[in-house]
Design an enzyme around this catalytic site. Structure first.
Site: not given
Length: 405
Positions: A122, A150, A152, A195, A324
Protein backbone atom coordinates in the site's frame (compact mmCIF):
# COMPACT_ATOMS: atom_id res chain seq x y z
CA UNK A 1 -2.83 6.80 -25.49
CA UNK A 2 0.66 7.05 -26.99
CA UNK A 3 3.22 5.34 -24.77
CA UNK A 4 6.82 6.22 -25.51
CA UNK A 5 8.50 5.21 -22.26
CA UNK A 6 7.43 2.82 -19.51
CA UNK A 7 9.14 2.64 -16.12
CA UNK A 8 9.00 -0.30 -13.71
CA UNK A 9 9.70 -0.09 -10.00
CA UNK A 10 9.68 -2.72 -7.23
CA UNK A 11 9.69 -1.60 -3.61
CA UNK A 12 9.34 -2.72 -0.01
CA UNK A 13 10.24 -6.21 1.16
CA UNK A 14 10.67 -9.07 -1.27
CA UNK A 15 7.80 -11.36 -2.26
CA UNK A 16 7.75 -14.36 -4.62
CA UNK A 17 6.25 -12.38 -7.50
CA UNK A 18 8.61 -9.54 -8.29
CA UNK A 19 10.77 -11.19 -10.94
CA UNK A 20 7.73 -12.80 -12.55
CA UNK A 21 5.78 -9.54 -12.62
CA UNK A 22 8.72 -7.60 -14.07
CA UNK A 23 9.21 -10.26 -16.73
CA UNK A 24 5.49 -10.37 -17.48
CA UNK A 25 5.26 -6.60 -17.94
CA UNK A 26 8.27 -6.59 -20.28
CA UNK A 27 6.74 -9.41 -22.33
CA UNK A 28 3.34 -7.74 -22.60
CA UNK A 29 4.76 -4.39 -23.68
CA UNK A 30 7.11 -6.08 -26.15
CA UNK A 31 4.08 -7.70 -27.77
CA UNK A 32 1.64 -4.81 -27.62
CA UNK A 33 3.87 -1.71 -27.64
CA UNK A 34 7.12 -2.88 -29.23
CA UNK A 35 8.24 0.69 -29.94
CA UNK A 36 7.89 1.80 -26.31
CA UNK A 37 11.13 1.90 -24.35
CA UNK A 38 11.06 0.08 -21.01
CA UNK A 39 13.27 1.10 -18.10
CA UNK A 40 13.58 -0.16 -14.54
CA UNK A 41 14.44 2.10 -11.62
CA UNK A 42 16.97 0.25 -9.50
CA UNK A 43 16.19 -0.31 -5.82
CA UNK A 44 12.69 1.14 -5.95
CA UNK A 45 12.21 4.75 -4.89
CA UNK A 46 15.91 4.90 -4.06
CA UNK A 47 16.66 4.65 -7.78
CA UNK A 48 13.90 7.07 -8.70
CA UNK A 49 15.31 9.74 -6.38
CA UNK A 50 18.82 9.27 -7.74
CA UNK A 51 17.89 8.73 -11.40
CA UNK A 52 19.44 5.25 -11.33
CA UNK A 53 17.78 3.04 -13.93
CA UNK A 54 18.50 0.38 -16.52
CA UNK A 55 17.07 0.10 -20.03
CA UNK A 56 15.69 -3.30 -21.01
CA UNK A 57 17.37 -3.90 -24.37
CA UNK A 58 16.43 -6.36 -27.13
CA UNK A 59 18.13 -9.25 -25.34
CA UNK A 60 16.29 -8.52 -22.09
CA UNK A 61 12.97 -8.24 -23.90
CA UNK A 62 13.51 -11.47 -25.83
CA UNK A 63 14.38 -13.39 -22.65
CA UNK A 64 12.02 -11.72 -20.16
CA UNK A 65 10.18 -15.01 -19.64
CA UNK A 66 13.23 -16.43 -17.89
CA UNK A 67 12.66 -14.09 -14.95
CA UNK A 68 9.79 -16.27 -13.71
CA UNK A 69 12.36 -18.95 -12.87
CA UNK A 70 13.85 -16.79 -10.12
CA UNK A 71 12.87 -15.13 -6.88
CA UNK A 72 13.98 -11.74 -5.61
CA UNK A 73 13.81 -8.70 -7.88
CA UNK A 74 16.01 -8.18 -10.96
CA UNK A 75 15.83 -4.40 -10.49
CA UNK A 76 16.17 -4.36 -6.71
CA UNK A 77 14.11 -3.09 -3.78
CA UNK A 78 14.62 -0.71 -0.89
CA UNK A 79 12.61 0.58 2.04
CA UNK A 80 12.41 4.24 1.12
CA UNK A 81 9.45 6.33 2.26
CA UNK A 82 9.21 9.56 0.30
CA UNK A 83 7.44 11.41 3.11
CA UNK A 84 10.13 10.58 5.69
CA UNK A 85 12.25 13.63 4.95
CA UNK A 86 14.58 13.23 7.92
CA UNK A 87 15.53 9.68 6.89
CA UNK A 88 16.03 10.65 3.25
CA UNK A 89 18.30 13.57 4.14
CA UNK A 90 20.35 11.39 6.47
CA UNK A 91 20.77 8.81 3.71
CA UNK A 92 21.82 11.46 1.20
CA UNK A 93 18.88 10.80 -1.12
CA UNK A 94 17.65 14.39 -1.00
CA UNK A 95 19.14 17.64 0.22
CA UNK A 96 17.95 19.52 3.26
CA UNK A 97 14.96 21.65 2.32
CA UNK A 98 13.97 19.52 -0.65
CA UNK A 99 10.59 17.81 -1.02
CA UNK A 100 11.15 14.14 -1.95
CA UNK A 101 7.86 13.89 -3.85
CA UNK A 102 8.93 16.86 -5.95
CA UNK A 103 12.40 15.41 -6.55
CA UNK A 104 10.94 12.04 -7.62
CA UNK A 105 8.24 13.61 -9.78
CA UNK A 106 10.72 15.87 -11.54
CA UNK A 107 12.95 12.84 -12.18
CA UNK A 108 10.03 11.10 -13.89
CA UNK A 109 9.44 14.22 -15.99
CA UNK A 110 13.14 14.47 -16.84
CA UNK A 111 13.23 10.80 -17.85
CA UNK A 112 10.19 11.23 -20.08
CA UNK A 113 8.14 8.51 -18.42
CA UNK A 114 4.56 8.14 -19.67
CA UNK A 115 3.61 5.08 -17.61
CA UNK A 116 4.93 4.00 -14.21
CA UNK A 117 4.26 0.47 -12.96
CA UNK A 118 4.84 0.04 -9.23
CA UNK A 119 4.98 -3.44 -7.74
CA UNK A 120 4.60 -3.18 -3.99
CA UNK A 121 2.31 -2.81 -1.02
CA UNK A 122 0.00 0.00 0.00
CA UNK A 123 2.82 2.46 0.78
CA UNK A 124 4.49 1.83 -2.58
CA UNK A 125 1.33 2.25 -4.60
CA UNK A 126 -0.24 5.19 -2.77
CA UNK A 127 3.09 7.04 -2.96
CA UNK A 128 3.03 6.48 -6.72
CA UNK A 129 -0.44 8.04 -6.77
CA UNK A 130 0.94 11.08 -4.96
CA UNK A 131 3.62 11.42 -7.65
CA UNK A 132 1.02 11.23 -10.42
CA UNK A 133 -1.08 13.86 -8.66
CA UNK A 134 1.90 16.19 -8.30
CA UNK A 135 2.78 15.85 -11.99
CA UNK A 136 -0.83 16.42 -13.02
CA UNK A 137 -0.87 19.64 -11.01
CA UNK A 138 2.23 20.68 -12.96
CA UNK A 139 0.79 19.88 -16.41
CA UNK A 140 2.56 16.53 -16.90
CA UNK A 141 0.29 13.53 -17.29
CA UNK A 142 1.59 10.26 -15.89
CA UNK A 143 -0.40 7.03 -15.77
CA UNK A 144 0.45 4.92 -12.73
CA UNK A 145 -0.69 1.31 -12.53
CA UNK A 146 0.31 -0.68 -9.47
CA UNK A 147 0.46 -4.40 -8.81
CA UNK A 148 -0.23 -5.60 -5.23
CA UNK A 149 2.79 -7.27 -3.66
CA UNK A 150 2.88 -8.48 -0.07
CA UNK A 151 3.36 -11.92 1.45
CA UNK A 152 1.05 -10.84 4.28
CA UNK A 153 -1.91 -10.50 1.89
CA UNK A 154 -2.97 -7.39 3.80
CA UNK A 155 -3.91 -4.78 1.16
CA UNK A 156 -7.42 -3.33 1.33
CA UNK A 157 -9.63 -4.10 -0.65
CA UNK A 158 -7.64 -6.69 -2.65
CA UNK A 159 -8.54 -10.34 -2.13
CA UNK A 160 -5.15 -11.88 -2.93
CA UNK A 161 -1.78 -10.16 -3.10
CA UNK A 162 0.84 -11.45 -5.50
CA UNK A 163 3.37 -13.77 -3.91
CA UNK A 164 1.33 -14.73 -0.84
CA UNK A 165 0.39 -18.19 -2.13
CA UNK A 166 4.02 -19.02 -2.81
CA UNK A 167 5.30 -17.63 0.49
CA UNK A 168 2.85 -19.83 2.42
CA UNK A 169 3.84 -22.88 0.39
CA UNK A 170 7.52 -22.18 1.02
CA UNK A 171 6.94 -21.71 4.77
CA UNK A 172 5.28 -25.13 4.81
CA UNK A 173 8.21 -26.64 2.93
CA UNK A 174 10.63 -25.04 5.38
CA UNK A 175 8.69 -26.56 8.27
CA UNK A 176 8.90 -30.03 6.75
CA UNK A 177 12.63 -29.98 7.50
CA UNK A 178 12.60 -28.00 10.72
CA UNK A 179 9.93 -30.13 12.42
CA UNK A 180 12.15 -33.14 11.73
CA UNK A 181 14.27 -31.80 14.61
CA UNK A 182 11.58 -32.80 17.12
CA UNK A 183 13.47 -36.02 18.00
CA UNK A 184 16.84 -34.31 18.35
CA UNK A 185 16.29 -34.00 22.10
CA UNK A 186 13.81 -35.20 24.74
CA UNK A 187 10.99 -32.76 25.46
CA UNK A 188 11.66 -30.52 22.48
CA UNK A 189 9.76 -27.28 21.86
CA UNK A 190 9.96 -26.02 18.28
CA UNK A 191 8.60 -22.59 17.36
CA UNK A 192 8.28 -21.78 13.68
CA UNK A 193 8.14 -17.98 13.45
CA UNK A 194 6.47 -16.76 10.24
CA UNK A 195 6.36 -13.23 8.83
CA UNK A 196 3.20 -11.19 9.39
CA UNK A 197 3.40 -7.93 11.30
CA UNK A 198 -0.29 -7.01 11.40
CA UNK A 199 -1.91 -9.86 9.50
CA UNK A 200 -1.89 -13.56 10.30
CA UNK A 201 -2.72 -14.74 6.78
CA UNK A 202 0.73 -16.12 5.97
CA UNK A 203 1.05 -18.09 9.20
CA UNK A 204 -2.50 -19.43 8.91
CA UNK A 205 -2.12 -20.45 5.26
CA UNK A 206 1.30 -21.98 5.87
CA UNK A 207 -0.08 -23.95 8.81
CA UNK A 208 -2.93 -25.27 6.70
CA UNK A 209 -0.55 -26.29 3.91
CA UNK A 210 1.78 -28.02 6.36
CA UNK A 211 -1.07 -29.72 8.26
CA UNK A 212 -2.48 -31.05 4.97
CA UNK A 213 0.98 -32.32 4.03
CA UNK A 214 1.19 -34.18 7.33
CA UNK A 215 -2.20 -35.82 6.74
CA UNK A 216 -1.13 -36.99 3.28
CA UNK A 217 2.00 -38.83 4.50
CA UNK A 218 2.31 -42.47 5.52
CA UNK A 219 3.28 -43.10 9.14
CA UNK A 220 4.70 -46.03 11.10
CA UNK A 221 4.00 -45.35 14.80
CA UNK A 222 5.53 -48.66 15.89
CA UNK A 223 8.81 -47.50 14.34
CA UNK A 224 8.61 -44.15 16.10
CA UNK A 225 7.37 -42.35 12.99
CA UNK A 226 4.30 -40.64 14.41
CA UNK A 227 1.90 -38.23 12.73
CA UNK A 228 1.11 -36.67 16.11
CA UNK A 229 4.77 -35.76 16.69
CA UNK A 230 5.14 -34.19 13.24
CA UNK A 231 1.90 -32.22 13.27
CA UNK A 232 1.24 -28.63 14.39
CA UNK A 233 0.06 -28.37 17.99
CA UNK A 234 -0.66 -24.64 18.20
CA UNK A 235 -1.02 -21.61 15.95
CA UNK A 236 -0.95 -18.01 17.21
CA UNK A 237 -1.96 -14.98 15.12
CA UNK A 238 -2.35 -11.23 15.77
CA UNK A 239 -6.12 -11.63 15.25
CA UNK A 240 -6.49 -14.32 17.94
CA UNK A 241 -6.97 -14.15 21.67
CA UNK A 242 -5.97 -17.12 23.81
CA UNK A 243 -5.52 -17.88 27.48
CA UNK A 244 -1.85 -18.53 28.23
CA UNK A 245 -2.65 -20.72 31.23
CA UNK A 246 -5.17 -22.84 29.31
CA UNK A 247 -2.80 -23.23 26.38
CA UNK A 248 0.11 -24.03 28.68
CA UNK A 249 -1.88 -26.79 30.33
CA UNK A 250 -2.96 -28.24 26.97
CA UNK A 251 0.54 -28.16 25.52
CA UNK A 252 2.04 -29.63 28.71
CA UNK A 253 -0.20 -32.67 28.25
CA UNK A 254 0.98 -33.07 24.65
CA UNK A 255 4.60 -32.76 25.74
CA UNK A 256 4.14 -35.38 28.47
CA UNK A 257 2.46 -37.81 26.08
CA UNK A 258 4.69 -37.58 23.02
CA UNK A 259 7.84 -35.70 24.02
CA UNK A 260 7.61 -32.65 21.74
CA UNK A 261 5.50 -29.61 20.89
CA UNK A 262 5.42 -27.74 17.55
CA UNK A 263 4.11 -24.16 17.48
CA UNK A 264 3.51 -22.05 14.35
CA UNK A 265 3.64 -18.35 15.17
CA UNK A 266 2.84 -15.20 13.22
CA UNK A 267 5.53 -12.68 14.19
CA UNK A 268 2.86 -10.08 14.90
CA UNK A 269 1.24 -12.19 17.61
CA UNK A 270 2.06 -10.90 21.09
CA UNK A 271 3.87 -7.80 19.78
CA UNK A 272 1.69 -5.42 21.77
CA UNK A 273 2.52 -7.30 24.97
CA UNK A 274 6.25 -7.40 24.15
CA UNK A 275 6.43 -3.66 23.41
CA UNK A 276 4.52 -2.91 26.60
CA UNK A 277 7.07 -4.92 28.59
CA UNK A 278 9.96 -3.10 26.88
CA UNK A 279 8.51 0.34 27.56
CA UNK A 280 7.92 -0.59 31.20
CA UNK A 281 11.63 -1.47 31.37
CA UNK A 282 12.54 1.89 29.82
CA UNK A 283 13.53 0.38 26.46
CA UNK A 284 12.35 2.12 23.30
CA UNK A 285 11.98 -0.40 20.43
CA UNK A 286 13.87 0.33 17.20
CA UNK A 287 11.79 1.45 14.20
CA UNK A 288 12.32 1.48 10.43
CA UNK A 289 11.83 4.35 7.96
CA UNK A 290 8.08 3.70 7.93
CA UNK A 291 7.81 3.95 11.72
CA UNK A 292 7.27 0.20 12.10
CA UNK A 293 8.87 -1.53 15.05
CA UNK A 294 11.76 -3.71 13.84
CA UNK A 295 10.42 -7.12 14.75
CA UNK A 296 13.82 -8.78 14.48
CA UNK A 297 14.96 -6.61 17.40
CA UNK A 298 12.15 -7.70 19.73
CA UNK A 299 12.13 -11.42 18.81
CA UNK A 300 8.49 -12.54 19.16
CA UNK A 301 9.59 -16.16 18.78
CA UNK A 302 11.94 -15.90 21.75
CA UNK A 303 9.24 -14.21 23.82
CA UNK A 304 6.77 -17.04 23.15
CA UNK A 305 9.51 -19.58 23.83
CA UNK A 306 10.15 -18.01 27.22
CA UNK A 307 6.42 -17.97 28.00
CA UNK A 308 5.90 -21.64 27.24
CA UNK A 309 9.22 -23.41 27.91
CA UNK A 310 8.91 -23.61 31.69
CA UNK A 311 5.15 -24.18 31.67
CA UNK A 312 5.35 -27.23 29.43
CA UNK A 313 8.65 -28.52 30.80
CA UNK A 314 10.73 -28.20 27.64
CA UNK A 315 14.33 -29.38 27.94
CA UNK A 316 15.37 -27.80 24.67
CA UNK A 317 13.82 -24.94 22.70
CA UNK A 318 14.36 -24.20 19.01
CA UNK A 319 13.07 -21.01 17.34
CA UNK A 320 13.31 -21.01 13.54
CA UNK A 321 12.28 -18.21 11.16
CA UNK A 322 11.20 -18.99 7.60
CA UNK A 323 10.68 -15.41 6.40
CA UNK A 324 13.65 -14.87 4.11
CA UNK A 325 13.43 -18.45 2.83
CA UNK A 326 9.81 -17.84 1.85
CA UNK A 327 9.81 -14.30 0.51
CA UNK A 328 12.72 -14.71 -1.93
CA UNK A 329 11.35 -17.84 -3.67
CA UNK A 330 10.25 -17.98 -7.29
CA UNK A 331 6.50 -17.89 -7.98
CA UNK A 332 4.55 -21.14 -7.74
CA UNK A 333 1.86 -22.26 -10.20
CA UNK A 334 -1.00 -20.45 -8.40
CA UNK A 335 0.92 -17.19 -8.30
CA UNK A 336 2.08 -17.55 -11.91
CA UNK A 337 -1.55 -17.73 -13.01
CA UNK A 338 -2.59 -14.82 -10.78
CA UNK A 339 0.34 -12.64 -11.89
CA UNK A 340 -0.36 -13.32 -15.56
CA UNK A 341 -3.97 -12.14 -15.33
CA UNK A 342 -3.03 -9.05 -13.32
CA UNK A 343 -0.13 -8.07 -15.59
CA UNK A 344 -2.35 -8.23 -18.68
CA UNK A 345 -4.92 -5.95 -17.06
CA UNK A 346 -2.17 -3.61 -15.82
CA UNK A 347 -0.88 -3.10 -19.36
CA UNK A 348 -4.41 -2.70 -20.72
CA UNK A 349 -5.17 -0.08 -18.07
CA UNK A 350 -1.95 1.77 -18.88
CA UNK A 351 -2.84 1.84 -22.58
CA UNK A 352 -6.24 3.30 -21.69
CA UNK A 353 -4.74 5.86 -19.31
CA UNK A 354 -6.43 4.38 -16.24
CA UNK A 355 -4.45 4.69 -13.00
CA UNK A 356 -4.89 2.54 -9.90
CA UNK A 357 -3.91 -0.80 -8.42
CA UNK A 358 -4.90 -4.04 -10.13
CA UNK A 359 -6.62 -6.64 -7.98
CA UNK A 360 -9.74 -8.62 -7.20
CA UNK A 361 -11.99 -6.12 -5.42
CA UNK A 362 -13.44 -7.66 -2.25
CA UNK A 363 -15.98 -4.85 -2.10
CA UNK A 364 -17.21 -5.62 -5.63
CA UNK A 365 -17.75 -9.39 -5.66
CA UNK A 366 -14.03 -10.08 -6.17
CA UNK A 367 -14.12 -8.48 -9.62
CA UNK A 368 -10.68 -8.13 -11.21
CA UNK A 369 -10.26 -4.44 -11.94
CA UNK A 370 -7.97 -1.46 -11.60
CA UNK A 371 -8.94 -0.09 -8.20
CA UNK A 372 -8.76 3.63 -7.46
CA UNK A 373 -5.73 4.63 -5.40
CA UNK A 374 -7.90 6.41 -2.83
CA UNK A 375 -9.41 3.04 -1.85
CA UNK A 376 -6.06 1.33 -1.28
CA UNK A 377 -4.94 0.86 2.32
CA UNK A 378 -2.73 -1.43 4.33
CA UNK A 379 -2.94 -3.56 7.46
CA UNK A 380 -5.94 -5.63 6.38
CA UNK A 381 -6.53 -8.17 9.12
CA UNK A 382 -6.74 -11.87 8.35
CA UNK A 383 -10.36 -13.02 8.28
CA UNK A 384 -10.51 -15.65 11.03
CA UNK A 385 -14.19 -16.33 10.27
CA UNK A 386 -13.35 -18.29 7.13
CA UNK A 387 -14.59 -21.92 7.25
CA UNK A 388 -11.23 -23.42 6.28
CA UNK A 389 -9.55 -21.66 9.19
CA UNK A 390 -12.14 -22.88 11.70
CA UNK A 391 -11.74 -26.41 10.36
CA UNK A 392 -7.97 -26.13 10.78
CA UNK A 393 -8.21 -24.89 14.37
CA UNK A 394 -10.74 -27.60 15.25
CA UNK A 395 -8.31 -30.23 13.97
CA UNK A 396 -5.50 -28.71 16.03
CA UNK A 397 -7.75 -28.90 19.11
CA UNK A 398 -6.88 -25.38 20.20
CA UNK A 399 -9.13 -23.06 22.23
CA UNK A 400 -9.22 -19.49 20.93
CA UNK A 401 -11.49 -16.60 20.02
CA UNK A 402 -11.23 -13.58 17.70
CA UNK A 403 -9.31 -10.75 19.30
CA UNK A 404 -12.16 -8.27 18.82
CA UNK A 405 -14.75 -10.65 20.29
Amino acid sequence: MTIRRVALLTAGGFAPCLSTAVGGLIEQYSKQNPDAEIIGYQYGYHGLLTGNYIVFDDEARANAGLLKNYGGSPIGNSRVKLTNTKDLVERGLIKKGQNALEVAAEQLRKDGVDVLHTIGGDDTNTTAADLAHYLHEHDYELTVVGLPKTIDNDIVPIRQSLGAYTAAEQASRYAQNIIGEHRANPRMLIIHEIMGRNCGYLAAQATQYYHEWVKEQQWVPSAGLSQERWDVHALYLPEMHFDLDVEGSRLRKIMDEQGNVNIFLSEGAGVEEIIEEMLEDGIEPERDAFGHVKLDTINPGEWFANQFAKVIGAEKVMVQKSGYFSRSAKSNAKDLELIDTMVKLAVKSAQEGVSGVVGHDEEDNDTLKTIEFKRIAGHKAFDVSQPWFHELMDELGQEWEPKDA
